[in-house]
Design an enzyme around this catalytic site. Sequence first.
Site, mmCIF file in Angstrom:
data_model
loop_
_atom_site.group_PDB
_atom_site.id
_atom_site.type_symbol
_atom_site.label_atom_id
_atom_site.label_comp_id
_atom_site.label_asym_id
_atom_site.label_seq_id
_atom_site.Cartn_x
_atom_site.Cartn_y
_atom_site.Cartn_z
ATOM 1 C CD GLU A 51 -1.538 1.657 2.956
ATOM 2 O OE1 GLU A 51 -1.950 0.914 3.861
ATOM 3 O OE2 GLU A 51 -1.007 2.762 3.194
ATOM 4 C CG HIS A 52 3.528 2.564 3.243
ATOM 5 N ND1 HIS A 52 4.140 3.556 3.948
ATOM 6 C CD2 HIS A 52 2.533 2.099 4.037
ATOM 7 C CE1 HIS A 52 3.553 3.697 5.125
ATOM 8 N NE2 HIS A 52 2.577 2.813 5.210
ATOM 9 C CD GLU A 129 2.239 3.847 8.722
ATOM 10 O OE1 GLU A 129 1.657 2.753 8.657
ATOM 11 O OE2 GLU A 129 2.256 4.661 7.782
HETATM 12 ZN ZN LIG Z 1 1.009 2.662 6.632
#
Ligand SMILES: [Zn+2]
Length: 352
Positions: A51-52, A129
């Site tokens: 996703e990143h 994160e």
């Molecule tokens: Zn993330």
Amino acid sequence: MLISESSEDDESSTEMMEVDDELQEAAAALCIGVGSFSDLPEIPGFAHFMEHMVFMGSRKFPQENFWDAFLSKCGGESNAWTDCERTCFYFVCPKGAFNKAIDIFAQFFISPLFNKNSVDKEIMAVDNECRMISSNDNERTRSIISHELVERGHPMAKFMAGNLKSLKEDPERLQVNVYEKLHAFYKRLYSAHYMTLVVHSVDPLDVMEANVVKTFSKVPNKYGSNIHYFCRIKNMAAVAVVGKVVVVVVVVVVVVVVLVAAIVIILLIHRFNIILYLPSEIPKPMFIKPPFQERSLNKLVRVIPMGDIHKMEIIWALPPLMEHYRARTIEYLSILLGHEGKGSILSVLRRK
Ligand SMILES: [Zn+2]
């Protein structure tokens, strides 16, 4: 919408409305039915890392920060998130910038770059994160439940956030090439038939539809409708030439083989909790076993918080409720339990 106070000048009033339309917010979100449950077993957190990497440029717009720079210039924003079974990407911008924005956005799914130079940087972003959420008491409780109470081998027991160790150090030690895996994951699972797109704009529907068809029709469908698993017509025509007896024998043999194969597959699924993929259809993951077995239920888990909080959480394991989503079944329970009015469960509990 702005309306001119002195309506004597109709022309300027129309102009103002047009300008106002251009400044109205437009948005789009694209959700893929692939999330952390589809992580590669050797790279926990891979779907989140993917996703990143998606927003890190496309062949048409190859600059790494082009998207962020474009959005900050026009006053827009974008973000993405990964959960167990979905990954969603979205952006919001003024309507005047929308046509350009949706073109850049679509390119992330048509031909993403997955630039080699961005890999380490994004692994560090995921690692940061992960460090942030690991000091969050809600996340810590959730991870204790998934690691201690969920059945081993069930996807809910996975480490889904990903960090430096799972995305770089361990793969390097195991000689797994994360960069190559990115391309393979995209090729296998980032397919149009998994995707749902929502577009929000003040444009008429026809204009929006034409715009979406123009920009998104190039997103590859990797399980196209031309793929068929069963092509019986030709086979049966050939068999008919041999004679009815041969047909009967062949049919009996085929039926027996299929039955035995089905029994073996069902036994394997139950034994190893296998995820099934059917190549000619949307390969929905099927999890036969529930995440919590009898021995994991009726448990009290005590967590020492990092923050100065006292909290009690009661967790029920429910069967999948997706098919009842229109009735919002689960929200009835939540509203009943959360209602604060006179005579409510909450008011009684608070009084005690
Ligand atoms: Zn993330």
